[in-house]
Every structure is written in structure tokens, then in C-alpha cells.
Motif scaffolding. Structure first.
Motif, PDB file in Angstrom:
ATOM      1  N   SER A  92     -18.947  24.374   1.585  1.00  0.00           N
ATOM      2  CA  SER A  92     -18.662  22.896   1.949  1.00  0.00           C
ATOM      3  C   SER A  92     -17.924  22.835   3.224  1.00  0.00           C
ATOM      4  O   SER A  92     -18.442  22.011   4.146  1.00  0.00           O
ATOM      5  CB  SER A  92     -18.082  22.144   0.694  1.00  0.00           C
ATOM      6  N   ILE A  93     -16.806  23.349   3.565  1.00  0.00           N
ATOM      7  CA  ILE A  93     -16.151  23.133   4.843  1.00  0.00           C
ATOM      8  C   ILE A  93     -16.862  23.777   6.075  1.00  0.00           C
ATOM      9  O   ILE A  93     -16.933  23.284   6.953  1.00  0.00           O
ATOM     10  CB  ILE A  93     -14.877  23.782   4.684  1.00  0.00           C
ATOM     11  N   GLY A  94     -17.586  25.102   5.689  1.00  0.00           N
ATOM     12  CA  GLY A  94     -18.380  25.612   6.841  1.00  0.00           C
ATOM     13  C   GLY A  94     -19.463  24.761   7.399  1.00  0.00           C
ATOM     14  O   GLY A  94     -19.372  24.586   8.596  1.00  0.00           O
ATOM     15  N   PHE A  95     -20.187  24.601   6.389  1.00  0.00           N
ATOM     16  CA  PHE A  95     -21.527  23.773   6.741  1.00  0.00           C
ATOM     17  C   PHE A  95     -20.860  22.371   7.132  1.00  0.00           C
ATOM     18  O   PHE A  95     -21.846  22.006   8.214  1.00  0.00           O
ATOM     19  CB  PHE A  95     -22.726  23.833   5.731  1.00  0.00           C
ATOM     20  N   SER A  96     -20.394  21.811   6.506  1.00  0.00           N
ATOM     21  CA  SER A  96     -20.059  20.318   6.603  1.00  0.00           C
ATOM     22  C   SER A  96     -19.365  20.159   8.225  1.00  0.00           C
ATOM     23  O   SER A  96     -19.438  19.159   8.938  1.00  0.00           O
ATOM     24  CB  SER A  96     -19.003  19.572   5.784  1.00  0.00           C
ATOM     25  N   SER A  97     -18.272  20.969   8.366  1.00  0.00           N
ATOM     26  CA  SER A  97     -17.473  20.842   9.628  1.00  0.00           C
ATOM     27  C   SER A  97     -18.522  21.202  11.018  1.00  0.00           C
ATOM     28  O   SER A  97     -18.648  20.315  11.804  1.00  0.00           O
ATOM     29  CB  SER A  97     -16.510  22.104   9.838  1.00  0.00           C
ATOM     30  N   MET A  98     -19.558  22.097  10.553  1.00  0.00           N
ATOM     31  CA  MET A  98     -20.615  22.235  11.791  1.00  0.00           C
ATOM     32  C   MET A  98     -21.442  20.923  11.943  1.00  0.00           C
ATOM     33  O   MET A  98     -21.546  20.568  13.204  1.00  0.00           O
ATOM     34  CB  MET A  98     -21.452  23.652  11.607  1.00  0.00           C
ATOM     35  N   VAL A  99     -21.831  20.406  10.888  1.00  0.00           N
ATOM     36  CA  VAL A  99     -22.885  19.190  11.047  1.00  0.00           C
ATOM     37  C   VAL A  99     -21.837  18.043  11.499  1.00  0.00           C
ATOM     38  O   VAL A  99     -22.421  17.540  12.605  1.00  0.00           O
ATOM     39  CB  VAL A  99     -23.231  18.915   9.757  1.00  0.00           C
ATOM     40  N   GLY A 100     -20.719  17.820  10.996  1.00  0.00           N
ATOM     41  CA  GLY A 100     -19.980  16.807  11.439  1.00  0.00           C
ATOM     42  C   GLY A 100     -19.427  16.907  12.916  1.00  0.00           C
ATOM     43  O   GLY A 100     -19.747  15.775  13.879  1.00  0.00           O
ATOM     44  N   TYR A 101     -18.998  18.355  13.310  1.00  0.00           N
ATOM     45  CA  TYR A 101     -18.639  18.330  14.777  1.00  0.00           C
ATOM     46  C   TYR A 101     -19.995  18.265  15.777  1.00  0.00           C
ATOM     47  O   TYR A 101     -20.299  17.562  16.784  1.00  0.00           O
ATOM     48  CB  TYR A 101     -18.297  19.922  14.844  1.00  0.00           C
ATOM     49  N   GLY A 102     -21.411  18.764  15.403  1.00  0.00           N
ATOM     50  CA  GLY A 102     -22.567  18.632  16.185  1.00  0.00           C
ATOM     51  C   GLY A 102     -22.879  17.201  16.298  1.00  0.00           C
ATOM     52  O   GLY A 102     -23.224  16.723  17.489  1.00  0.00           O
ATOM     53  N   VAL A 103     -22.831  16.586  15.226  1.00  0.00           N
ATOM     54  CA  VAL A 103     -23.264  15.016  15.332  1.00  0.00           C
ATOM     55  C   VAL A 103     -22.190  14.120  16.249  1.00  0.00           C
ATOM     56  O   VAL A 103     -22.465  13.357  16.901  1.00  0.00           O
ATOM     57  CB  VAL A 103     -23.473  14.422  13.624  1.00  0.00           C
ATOM     58  N   SER A 104     -20.927  14.455  16.034  1.00  0.00           N
ATOM     59  CA  SER A 104     -19.982  13.802  16.856  1.00  0.00           C
ATOM     60  C   SER A 104     -20.005  14.087  18.194  1.00  0.00           C
ATOM     61  O   SER A 104     -19.810  13.210  19.077  1.00  0.00           O
ATOM     62  CB  SER A 104     -18.478  14.002  15.989  1.00  0.00           C
ATOM     63  N   MET A 105     -19.985  15.425  18.672  1.00  0.00           N
ATOM     64  CA  MET A 105     -19.707  15.648  19.963  1.00  0.00           C
ATOM     65  C   MET A 105     -21.080  15.761  20.641  1.00  0.00           C
ATOM     66  O   MET A 105     -20.667  15.945  22.132  1.00  0.00           O
ATOM     67  CB  MET A 105     -18.992  17.009  19.795  1.00  0.00           C
ATOM     68  N   TYR A 106     -22.329  15.771  20.234  1.00  0.00           N
ATOM     69  CA  TYR A 106     -23.458  15.812  21.165  1.00  0.00           C
ATOM     70  C   TYR A 106     -24.244  14.457  21.067  1.00  0.00           C
ATOM     71  O   TYR A 106     -24.132  13.986  19.985  1.00  0.00           O
ATOM     72  CB  TYR A 106     -24.347  17.138  20.630  1.00  0.00           C
ATOM     73  N   LYS A 107     -25.091  14.605  22.366  1.00  0.00           N
ATOM     74  CA  LYS A 107     -25.854  13.404  22.263  1.00  0.00           C
ATOM     75  C   LYS A 107     -27.391  13.970  22.209  1.00  0.00           C
ATOM     76  O   LYS A 107     -27.731  14.792  23.018  1.00  0.00           O
ATOM     77  CB  LYS A 107     -25.807  12.689  23.770  1.00  0.00           C
ATOM     78  N   PHE A 108     -28.062  13.150  21.274  1.00  0.00           N
ATOM     79  CA  PHE A 108     -29.447  13.799  21.141  1.00  0.00           C
ATOM     80  C   PHE A 108     -30.291  12.464  20.485  1.00  0.00           C
ATOM     81  O   PHE A 108     -29.705  11.498  20.024  1.00  0.00           O
ATOM     82  CB  PHE A 108     -29.640  14.927  20.241  1.00  0.00           C
TER      83      PHE A 108
END
Length: 282
Positions: A92-108
Motif C-alpha cells: 500500500s505505501i509503496g505503490f500509493s506513494s509512487m502514484v501520489g508523488y507522480g500525480v502531484s509533482m509531474y505535469k501531463f
């Protein structure tokens, strides 16, 4: 000077009231610990719940019986809950942190739509998903397995959103500096951003581990064999139409609290930092 005294009196009053509230909150748990040592549970439930317990009623035999009764199934239930909790928390922490970080810090393209889709899943009652998820787990032959309990709920919208909010409080300059040094995006996340997100990881470790440890409904649906039960489901078997073993139930309930308390006190400081930071940013 007067204002300073008023402030001190206010702090004393608030501290006193919080201590009273904490004491009241602990009364049921203290009573649970005491009753778990009662050798004759019929005395506890005589004429309702008896609040008067004398020293001659107490004995630790319930705990000895807990580890020897039912071929020592308590050990098996405890182990299953531990494995499921560890797997669930890590995934949960591994995948959710990657998704949350990617959605928050990158523009697409489609970012806003993705955020809406993630948050919209929070409005779906979990109970409505039980039958479809059960059929899915059954089709993958994951019934009576740890993965069958863990995988369906390993990544949740709430956890993703929490990491999104926390990642937004971090400066993108850290990422730019790492790129100048030649770091790839995966390395930036693992070596630069993850250490900065320790409070968020601690907060979610406590919340997700507690949820996994205390979960009852989904393990009850997936697990059908006694040796595969989690601790919450296994303790429920002490209550049946043929008799209620409250002595074993209370003793097992007391022991089931210990792992959650250890996790909380180990991560308490970072947990408070993460919740405060996430709340301010949100």
C-alpha cells in the motif's frame, strides 16, 4: 503579567481536561485487561456486566488456555494477521506513494481527469464491491491465501491523496538539483524524495497497518479454513450458538492490541509531523 498568568491557567485547565478525557477513554481497555484474567466469566456477566471484581477472581489461566486450546490455533491466527499486515502495509505505501508523488509533482495530459477518477473511488461503498471482488479473487485461485486478502485493497484513493497532498509541500528544486547531478527519475524518488517524505510514510504505516490488522469483513469472506483465519476472524469463533468462550476472547483481544501499540509508539513522532503537514497543506 496578567496575560501570562491567564495563559498558564488556560494551559493547566486544558491539560487537566485532556487527562480526564484520556482516563475515561482508557477505562474500557483497563476493564478488558482485568476481566481477561477472571477465572470464572459467569461472575462477570451475572446480572449484567459486573463492575465489582475482587482479587480472588483473578488468574492468568485464560492466557495459558489461549495458547493451548484448539491445537494452538491462536499462534496461527496471529501469524496470519502479521503476514497480511506486513504485506498490505508495504504494498500500500509503496505503490500509493509512487502514484501520489507522480500525480502531484509531474505535469501531463489528463492529470486533472486522473485525480478526479482517483478521488471518485472514495465515494463507492466498499460493501458494494465485495461480491465482484470475491468472484475476481476466486477466478485467480487466491481464496484462502494471504494475497487474496491483501491485493484487492492494497492501493486506496485515500492513501494516494494523502501522499499527493504531502508531496505538494515539497519544493521541486530538490528534483531539479538531482537532475543536474545526473539522477534519473526513479533514483530521484528513492534517494531524494522518499527521505523527505518520512513523516508521510510513518503516518500511513500506522494507519494502514492498523486497518489491515483490525480488518474483519474481507478476511472473513476470503478465508474459509480455520488455520487460515486472521486474528480478528479467529477470535470471533469463540462466540457461537453452542457457547461463548469470553475468557479466551477477552485474553486474545488484549494480546491483539500489543502489535498496534508497538507500531504507534515507534512512529509516533513522525506520525504527528506527517498529519500536521498534510493538514496544513490540505
Amino acid at each position: 503579567m496578567i496575560d501570562k498568568k491567564k495563559k498558564q491557567l488556560y494551559q493547566i485547565f486544558v491539560t487537566f481536561m485532556l487527562c480526564i478525557i484520556a482516563a475515561i477513554s482508557l477505562i474500557p481497555f483497563i476493564y478488558l485487561i482485568i476481566t481477561s484474567c477472571v477465572n470464572d466469566m459467569s461472575l462477570v456477566f451475572k446480572n449484567g456486566i459486573a463492575l465489582k471484581i475482587t482479587s480472588d477472581m483473578l488468574d492468568i489461566g485464560n492466557y495459558r488456555l489461549l495458547f493451548t486450546d484448539n491445537n494452538g490455533m491462536f499462534f496461527s491466527w496471529f501469524k496470519n494477521s502479521g503476514i497480511i499486515t506486513i504485506l498490505f502495509t508495504v504494498l500500500s505505501i509503496g505503490f500509493s506513494s509512487m502514484v501520489g508523488y507522480g500525480v502531484s509533482m509531474y505535469k501531463f495530459k489528463g492529470k486533472q481527469l486522473l485525480v478526479v477518477l482517483i478521488l471518485s473511488t472514495m465515494m463507492i461503498p466498499v460493501e458494494t464491491l465485495m461480491i465482484p471482488l470475491y468472484n475476481e479473487i476466486k477466478s485467480f485461485n487466491l481464496l484462502n491465501t494471504h494475497l487474496g486478502v491483501v491485493l484487492p485493497f492494497a492501493v486506496s484513493a485515500f492513501t494516494i491523496y494523502f501522499f499527493m497532498q504531502y508531496a505538494q509541500s515539497l519544493s521541486p528544486e530538490f528534483m531539479d538539483a538531482a537532475r543536474i547531478d545526473g539522477c534519473g527519475e526513479i533514483r530521484i524518488f528513492l534517494t531524494v524524495m522518499v527521505p523527505l517524505m518520512k513523516p508521510a510514510f510513518a503516518s500511513m504505516t500506522i494507519l494502514q497497518a492498523t486497518n489491515a490488522w483490525n480488518d474483519f469483513l474481507w478476511p472473513l469472506i476470503v478465508m474459509s479454513k480455520n488455520e487460515n483465519f486472521t486474528l480478528t476472524v479467529g477470535l470471533q469463533t469463540y462466540l457461537s450458538p453452542y457457547g461463548n468462550n469470553y475468557n479466551l476472547l477477552f485474553a486474545g483481544a488484549v494480546l491483539s492490541v500489543i502489535p498496534v501499540m508497538i507500531i504507534f509508539f515507534a512512529c509516533q513522532k513522525l506520525f504527528m509531523e506527517g498529519m500536521i503537514a498534510g493538514g496544513i497543506k490540505g
